[in-house]
Scaffold this motif. Structure first.
Motif, PDB file in Angstrom:
ATOM      1  N   LEU A 284       0.859  -1.184   0.000  1.00  0.00           N
ATOM      2  CA  LEU A 284       0.000   0.000   0.000  1.00  0.00           C
ATOM      3  C   LEU A 284       0.894   1.232   0.000  1.00  0.00           C
ATOM      4  O   LEU A 284       1.682   1.428   0.921  1.00  0.00           O
ATOM      5  CB  LEU A 284      -0.899  -0.027   1.230  1.00  0.00           C
ATOM      6  CG  LEU A 284      -2.198   0.768   1.206  1.00  0.00           C
ATOM      7  CD1 LEU A 284      -3.082   0.338   0.045  1.00  0.00           C
ATOM      8  CD2 LEU A 284      -2.938   0.592   2.525  1.00  0.00           C
ATOM      9  N   ALA A 285       0.781   2.057  -1.041  1.00  0.00           N
ATOM     10  CA  ALA A 285       1.664   3.215  -1.198  1.00  0.00           C
ATOM     11  C   ALA A 285       0.857   4.398  -1.744  1.00  0.00           C
ATOM     12  O   ALA A 285      -0.207   4.212  -2.343  1.00  0.00           O
ATOM     13  CB  ALA A 285       2.816   2.874  -2.139  1.00  0.00           C
ATOM     14  N   PRO A 286       1.371   5.636  -1.566  1.00  0.00           N
ATOM     15  CA  PRO A 286       0.642   6.818  -2.035  1.00  0.00           C
ATOM     16  C   PRO A 286       0.486   6.830  -3.558  1.00  0.00           C
ATOM     17  O   PRO A 286       1.464   6.668  -4.300  1.00  0.00           O
ATOM     18  CB  PRO A 286       1.518   7.986  -1.564  1.00  0.00           C
ATOM     19  CG  PRO A 286       2.362   7.430  -0.464  1.00  0.00           C
ATOM     20  CD  PRO A 286       2.598   6.001  -0.826  1.00  0.00           C
ATOM     21  N   ARG A 287      -0.735   7.034  -4.011  1.00  0.00           N
ATOM     22  CA  ARG A 287      -1.023   7.016  -5.441  1.00  0.00           C
ATOM     23  C   ARG A 287      -0.538   8.291  -6.105  1.00  0.00           C
ATOM     24  O   ARG A 287      -0.657   9.383  -5.553  1.00  0.00           O
ATOM     25  CB  ARG A 287      -2.534   6.856  -5.651  1.00  0.00           C
ATOM     26  CG  ARG A 287      -2.952   6.875  -7.125  1.00  0.00           C
ATOM     27  CD  ARG A 287      -4.371   6.414  -7.342  1.00  0.00           C
ATOM     28  NE  ARG A 287      -5.332   7.037  -6.448  1.00  0.00           N
ATOM     29  CZ  ARG A 287      -6.642   6.800  -6.488  1.00  0.00           C
ATOM     30  NH1 ARG A 287      -7.125   5.941  -7.368  1.00  0.00           N
ATOM     31  NH2 ARG A 287      -7.459   7.415  -5.676  1.00  0.00           N
ATOM     32  N   ARG A 288       0.017   8.164  -7.298  1.00  0.00           N
ATOM     33  CA  ARG A 288       0.406   9.336  -8.087  1.00  0.00           C
ATOM     34  C   ARG A 288      -0.841   9.980  -8.684  1.00  0.00           C
ATOM     35  O   ARG A 288      -1.791   9.289  -9.073  1.00  0.00           O
ATOM     36  CB  ARG A 288       1.367   8.940  -9.202  1.00  0.00           C
ATOM     37  CG  ARG A 288       2.734   8.488  -8.705  1.00  0.00           C
ATOM     38  CD  ARG A 288       3.689   8.254  -9.867  1.00  0.00           C
ATOM     39  NE  ARG A 288       4.992   7.800  -9.410  1.00  0.00           N
ATOM     40  CZ  ARG A 288       5.979   8.606  -9.019  1.00  0.00           C
ATOM     41  NH1 ARG A 288       5.788   9.934  -9.038  1.00  0.00           N
ATOM     42  NH2 ARG A 288       7.140   8.115  -8.614  1.00  0.00           N
ATOM     43  N   GLU A 289      -0.814  11.295  -8.764  1.00  0.00           N
ATOM     44  CA  GLU A 289      -1.980  12.017  -9.280  1.00  0.00           C
ATOM     45  C   GLU A 289      -2.284  11.640 -10.719  1.00  0.00           C
ATOM     46  O   GLU A 289      -3.444  11.631 -11.137  1.00  0.00           O
ATOM     47  CB  GLU A 289      -1.751  13.524  -9.161  1.00  0.00           C
ATOM     48  CG  GLU A 289      -1.774  14.042  -7.727  1.00  0.00           C
ATOM     49  CD  GLU A 289      -1.678  15.550  -7.661  1.00  0.00           C
ATOM     50  OE1 GLU A 289      -1.710  16.190  -8.739  1.00  0.00           O
ATOM     51  OE2 GLU A 289      -1.568  16.096  -6.551  1.00  0.00           O
ATOM     52  N   ASN A 290      -1.242  11.326 -11.484  1.00  0.00           N
ATOM     53  CA  ASN A 290      -1.448  11.008 -12.903  1.00  0.00           C
ATOM     54  C   ASN A 290      -1.464   9.509 -13.180  1.00  0.00           C
ATOM     55  O   ASN A 290      -1.240   9.074 -14.310  1.00  0.00           O
ATOM     56  CB  ASN A 290      -0.354  11.677 -13.744  1.00  0.00           C
ATOM     57  CG  ASN A 290       1.048  11.208 -13.341  1.00  0.00           C
ATOM     58  OD1 ASN A 290       1.216  10.576 -12.299  1.00  0.00           O
ATOM     59  ND2 ASN A 290       2.042  11.522 -14.165  1.00  0.00           N
ATOM     60  N   ALA A 291      -1.699   8.706 -12.136  1.00  0.00           N
ATOM     61  CA  ALA A 291      -1.709   7.254 -12.326  1.00  0.00           C
ATOM     62  C   ALA A 291      -2.767   6.866 -13.358  1.00  0.00           C
ATOM     63  O   ALA A 291      -3.928   7.273 -13.270  1.00  0.00           O
ATOM     64  CB  ALA A 291      -1.997   6.560 -10.999  1.00  0.00           C
ATOM     65  N   ALA A 292      -2.367   6.056 -14.316  1.00  0.00           N
ATOM     66  CA  ALA A 292      -3.252   5.678 -15.420  1.00  0.00           C
ATOM     67  C   ALA A 292      -4.143   4.507 -15.028  1.00  0.00           C
ATOM     68  O   ALA A 292      -4.033   3.396 -15.547  1.00  0.00           O
ATOM     69  CB  ALA A 292      -2.411   5.317 -16.648  1.00  0.00           C
ATOM     70  N   ILE A 293      -5.042   4.782 -14.090  1.00  0.00           N
ATOM     71  CA  ILE A 293      -6.019   3.775 -13.677  1.00  0.00           C
ATOM     72  C   ILE A 293      -7.377   4.449 -13.554  1.00  0.00           C
ATOM     73  O   ILE A 293      -7.468   5.665 -13.369  1.00  0.00           O
ATOM     74  CB  ILE A 293      -5.644   3.118 -12.331  1.00  0.00           C
ATOM     75  CG1 ILE A 293      -5.575   4.164 -11.216  1.00  0.00           C
ATOM     76  CG2 ILE A 293      -4.354   2.321 -12.436  1.00  0.00           C
ATOM     77  CD1 ILE A 293      -5.460   3.556  -9.837  1.00  0.00           C
ATOM     78  N   ALA A 294      -8.415   3.638 -13.652  1.00  0.00           N
ATOM     79  CA  ALA A 294      -9.769   4.162 -13.485  1.00  0.00           C
ATOM     80  C   ALA A 294      -9.969   4.616 -12.044  1.00  0.00           C
ATOM     81  O   ALA A 294      -9.461   3.996 -11.106  1.00  0.00           O
ATOM     82  CB  ALA A 294     -10.792   3.085 -13.849  1.00  0.00           C
ATOM     83  N   GLU A 295     -10.719   5.676 -11.859  1.00  0.00           N
ATOM     84  CA  GLU A 295     -10.960   6.211 -10.526  1.00  0.00           C
ATOM     85  C   GLU A 295     -11.634   5.173  -9.626  1.00  0.00           C
ATOM     86  O   GLU A 295     -11.394   5.123  -8.416  1.00  0.00           O
ATOM     87  CB  GLU A 295     -11.821   7.467 -10.610  1.00  0.00           C
ATOM     88  CG  GLU A 295     -12.140   8.106  -9.265  1.00  0.00           C
ATOM     89  CD  GLU A 295     -10.899   8.506  -8.469  1.00  0.00           C
ATOM     90  OE1 GLU A 295     -10.945   8.426  -7.227  1.00  0.00           O
ATOM     91  OE2 GLU A 295      -9.887   8.891  -9.108  1.00  0.00           O
ATOM     92  N   ALA A 296     -12.446   4.310 -10.221  1.00  0.00           N
ATOM     93  CA  ALA A 296     -13.184   3.327  -9.426  1.00  0.00           C
ATOM     94  C   ALA A 296     -12.307   2.195  -8.904  1.00  0.00           C
ATOM     95  O   ALA A 296     -12.771   1.359  -8.135  1.00  0.00           O
ATOM     96  CB  ALA A 296     -14.320   2.731 -10.259  1.00  0.00           C
ATOM     97  N   VAL A 297     -11.040   2.154  -9.282  1.00  0.00           N
ATOM     98  CA  VAL A 297     -10.153   1.118  -8.750  1.00  0.00           C
ATOM     99  C   VAL A 297      -9.985   1.288  -7.245  1.00  0.00           C
ATOM    100  O   VAL A 297     -10.017   0.311  -6.494  1.00  0.00           O
ATOM    101  CB  VAL A 297      -8.778   1.152  -9.459  1.00  0.00           C
ATOM    102  CG1 VAL A 297      -7.768   0.262  -8.740  1.00  0.00           C
ATOM    103  CG2 VAL A 297      -8.922   0.704 -10.912  1.00  0.00           C
ATOM    104  N   ALA A 298      -9.786   2.523  -6.787  1.00  0.00           N
ATOM    105  CA  ALA A 298      -9.592   2.787  -5.351  1.00  0.00           C
ATOM    106  C   ALA A 298     -10.266   4.097  -4.981  1.00  0.00           C
ATOM    107  O   ALA A 298      -9.601   5.073  -4.644  1.00  0.00           O
ATOM    108  CB  ALA A 298      -8.113   2.809  -5.008  1.00  0.00           C
ATOM    109  N   PRO A 299     -11.598   4.160  -5.040  1.00  0.00           N
ATOM    110  CA  PRO A 299     -12.293   5.413  -4.762  1.00  0.00           C
ATOM    111  C   PRO A 299     -12.150   5.823  -3.304  1.00  0.00           C
ATOM    112  O   PRO A 299     -12.166   4.984  -2.401  1.00  0.00           O
ATOM    113  CB  PRO A 299     -13.756   5.081  -5.106  1.00  0.00           C
ATOM    114  CG  PRO A 299     -13.849   3.598  -4.937  1.00  0.00           C
ATOM    115  CD  PRO A 299     -12.519   3.058  -5.340  1.00  0.00           C
ATOM    116  N   GLY A 300     -11.990   7.113  -3.086  1.00  0.00           N
ATOM    117  CA  GLY A 300     -11.912   7.625  -1.723  1.00  0.00           C
ATOM    118  C   GLY A 300     -10.624   7.309  -1.008  1.00  0.00           C
ATOM    119  O   GLY A 300     -10.517   7.509   0.205  1.00  0.00           O
ATOM    120  N   SER A 301      -9.616   6.806  -1.721  1.00  0.00           N
ATOM    121  CA  SER A 301      -8.360   6.425  -1.085  1.00  0.00           C
ATOM    122  C   SER A 301      -7.202   7.193  -1.699  1.00  0.00           C
ATOM    123  O   SER A 301      -7.104   7.309  -2.931  1.00  0.00           O
ATOM    124  CB  SER A 301      -8.113   4.919  -1.232  1.00  0.00           C
ATOM    125  OG  SER A 301      -6.863   4.562  -0.693  1.00  0.00           O
TER     126      SER A 301
END
Length: 777
Positions: A284-301
């Motif tokens: 578990l690590a801080p997500r990058r703002e420009n990470a190329a993943i759908a928002e619904a992968v980890a909403p609210g996190s």
């Protein structure tokens, strides 16, 4: 021959399934000694014959040059008579009633196996099950000990001549590698449609095509099935959520390599080492703002769980996909992960569009491990695949074998003997029948492979926990009830090898208290044997009982009523639930279906609802996790919180909720509210602990409970205590949450057992000695 001696050697530790016997053979050749090596239920046995300097060098190398996956705990040597033996060989494994050998965890493919996987000239090119003595499946395929092919699920596959030659060749790295196989003789992949019918063509290539088309794929892994979709396909992720009935709990993502993982999250060197190590947990690590993943992968996190491929099959999938993909547990919400083919096809047919499976049986279900990094050390959230069943070694022996049954949620159990505690893989929430069956089957399996016949069974005090009921049904062993939060603190002590008395801070959702209320924000003076409650968060009602856990707005109503009385302002949370607000307050005031709780988790819930973050949850701890995710790290303000310095310290959580409410009325940003709450709570904890230090003289503090998975609060409390010269113990080997409870129960039971034995040998009158109940009254 003049000067020739012979010795018997016994090697204890993690020495089966890790290439130790082949290593001993090679070592014997290097040192010019004759004899034999074999496995038995106690570990590895060796007889070696040669000149004294050669024997001494051979024994020293056993300790110093062990294979990468081996852990040598002890080497014992005794002299015997020479026989004139020449050559060195591996002999057949021996069984026996005594079980002391350890079973290795499953490990990621080594560099040599990965090189073969992508080498078209190698006969294992593209083989999803390649392995050797340095890597591959272990725990999830082991059915018994000693560790040999016939005691694994690879017994279903007869080795071909080529694999047999490698298996018998002391110079080959597959020498006595029990899961050895190749495309000619090993397990085989199949791709099935949702209807269960075979799909023609190459399974990997077709599976990757399906993923690119937005389909959901069920993939059989090491310890169970996963569900996969491409992480950047928003519609596919949404469909997976809807079918899996997992509304917002974050999904984990598998990245093809470290660079791809680094493009998704910020990785420090410690996290990189975890991702690329042999255990391959989710990190578990801080997500990058420009990470190329759908928002619904980890909403609210703010964080994202990432992992790298941990089997050859996953390497093949990730290599051909060349994009991160969601890899989440193969189950419906609230169910255990599917691990048997028929069960997976039945339970997941409504979720998956296809099944990528194989015919190697999974003997033990094992979820992915989940780890956070805190101050350069591991902070386990879920300890399972890759870690289990490696033992937790403690400095204090268990006088008699112990089974600790754990908690109700996030259950693990623990079997212990000697100085080793075998904490199980993540079992899950015992409210589900399949999970309960996994719990009972897992206990039987651990007791069998580690040779533990429990003489003592430890359990939680909550009479309705299914783990407690299981303990009560066992008639022969002595039963030891351990209070939930004492077990948390004892778990932290065992994790750190600390036997002294401490100030324990146990913050979690809730646990059964000795006064009949639901505890969860506790200050304890504790050691391994006993504890007393020195303070706690103020107790407030839970309007509607369990409904208040699922609906945090109810806790907001209770705390606001405590803080304002009849003058609760017209807050948004009150308006959102205006039709039920008065009824919830009435329940709280009368105590009807409103048990009192001092829970830190419920305090987080209340602030989350007041701040407008989460009124209703879909998974345990959601409101607290989303409150943590909203913290503004630049905010230095802290809400004031009274600490009543009476005989029993009481920290007024309603002060924090009222301050948050006032900030909401003033239009303060949610991020600042979340930060001020964390800062205020941490400051109050530090103040309370300092007060207890002044009373007791204790200088060591142990932090445990699921709330301390929150690294923001953890760092605020730890740094605050350290500034005042206190030593702080935190978790690094088992989770601070309920996944670590079983270890705490086990060491408490052992400590009381030791005390009881001392008391039985004590000549003083019985009324001057401590007592230890052998059976519950």
């Amino acid at each position: 021959m003049t000067g020739v001696e012979r010795i018997r050697v016994r090697v204890h530790g993690l020495v089966q399934g890790v290439g130790f016997r082949p290593f001993v053979c090679v070592l014997a050749g290097e040192h010019g000694v004759a004899g034999f090596v074999g496995n038995d239920a106690g570990g590895v046995f060796i007889e070696a014959e040669g000149h004294r300097p050669d024997l001494d060098g051979f024994v020293a190398a056993l300790r110093q040059q062990a294979p990468p996956l081996a852990i040598v705990d002890q080497v014992t040597v005794e002299a015997t008579d020479p026989t004139g033996e020449t050559g060195f060989r591996i002999v057949a494994s021996e069984g026996g009633a005594l079980r002391e050998a350890l079973v290795a965890p499953d490990t990621a493919p080594c560099a040599d196996c990965l090189a073969e996987l992508v080498d078209p000239a190698c006969r294992r090119f593209g083989h999803p099950f390649t392995n050797c003595t340095n890597c591959g499946p272990r725990f999830t395929i082991v059915t018994g000990v000693p560790y040999d092919r016939h005691t694994t699920t690879m017994a279903d596959f007869a080795m071909c001549a080529a694999c047999e030659r490698e298996y018998r060749d002391p110079q080959d790295r597959r020498f006595h590698a029990q899961p050895v196989c190749c495309p000619s003789c090993g397990p085989a992949l199949r791709l099935l449609g949702a209807d269960g019918l075979p799909v023609p063509g190459d399974p990997i290539t077709t599976a990757v095509t399906w993923l690119r088309q937005g389909r959901i794929l069920a993939v059989k892994g090491l310890g169970g099935y996963h569900l996969a979709v491409l992480a950047d396909q928003a519609r596919a992720v949404d469909v997976l959520r809807a079918r899996k009935r997992r509304e917002v709990r974050p999904f984990a993502v598998m990245a093809p390599d470290l660079a791809a993982a680094g493009a998704l999250v910020h990785l420090r060197p410690e996290a990189e080492r975890l991702l690329t190590g042999i255990r391959r947990p989710i990190v578990l690590a801080p997500r990058r703002e420009n990470a190329a993943i759908a928002e619904a992968v980890a909403p609210g996190s703010r964080d994202l769980g990432v992992m790298l491929p941990h089997t050859p099959l996953h390497h093949l999938l990730a290599g051909q996909t060349a994009r991160p993909f969601v890899l989440t547990s193969g189950n419906l919400s609230g169910e255990p992960i599917a691990c048997h083919d028929e069960d997976a096809l039945r339970r997941l047919s409504s979720v998956a569009d296809g099944f990528l499976l194989h015919d190697r049986r999974i003997h033990v279900r094992a979820d992915d491990s989940l780890i956070r990094v805190y101050r350069g050390r591991e902070l386990p959230i879920r300890r399972s695949r890759g870690y289990v069943p490696a033992p937790i070694t403690v400095p204090w022996p268990f006088p008699r074998p112990v089974l600790a049954c754990g908690a109700e949620l996030k259950n693990t159990f623990c079997v212990a003997k000697g100085v080793q505690a075998f904490v199980s893989h993540h079992i899950g929430d015992l409210e589900n029948y399949e999970t309960l069956r996994s719990f009972t089957e897992g206990i039987d399996h651990f007791c069998r492979i580690f040779g533990v016949r429990p003489a003592v069974i430890a359990h939680d005090l909550h009479p309705e926990y299914l783990s407690t009921k299981y303990a009560m049904e066992q008639h022969e062993p002595d039963l030891v009830g351990v209070q939930h939060h004492h077990a948390h603190i004892a778990s932290c002590l065992a994790d750190n090898g600390y036997a002294g008395q401490v100030i324990g801070v146990a913050f979690d959702g809730l646990g059964f208290g000795t006064d009949g209320t639901l505890w969860g924000g506790e200050l304890l003076i504790a050691d391994l044997t006993t504890f007393h409650r020195a303070g706690h968060l103020e107790a407030v009602p839970m309007p509607g009982g369990a409904a208040a856990i699922r609906q945090p707005w109810r806790m907001a109503a209770a705390f606001l009523d405590r803080g304002y009385g009849d003058d609760v302002p017209d807050l948004p949370v009150r308006r959102r639930h205006h039709d039920r607000w008065a009824a919830a307050v009435a329940l709280a005031r009368t105590g009807t279906n409103s048990p009192l709780t001092s829970s830190a988790g419920r305090l987080f819930d209340a602030v989350s609802a007041v701040a407008g973050i989460r009124d209703v949850i879909t998974y345990e701890g959601q409101a607290a996790a989303e409150l943590e995710a909203r913290v503004d790290p630049a905010e230095q303000g802290a809400y004031p919180m009274r600490v009543d310095d009476g005989d029993l310290l009481v920290m007024a959580g309603s002060d924090l909720v009222r301050s948050a409410a006032e900030d909401v009325r003033s239009g303060v940003a949610v991020e600042r509210i979340a930060a001020r709450f964390h800062n205020g709570l941490a400051a109050a904890v530090v103040r309370a602990v300092r007060s207890l230090r002044d009373r007791t003289g204790l200088e060591t503090v142990a932090l445990s409970g699921g709330v301390f998975q929150n690294v923001i609060l953890l760092e605020l409390v730890v740094s605050g205590l350290e500034r005042h010269g206190l030593q702080v113990l935190v978790h690094s080997r088992v989770p601070p949450g309920d996944g670590g409870i079983s270890l705490g129960q086990a060491v408490v039971a052992a400590a009381r057992d030791r005390l009881s034995r001392c008391a039985e040998a004590d000549p003083r009158p019985a009324h001057r000695r401590s007592s230890y109940p052998r059976k519950p009254s």
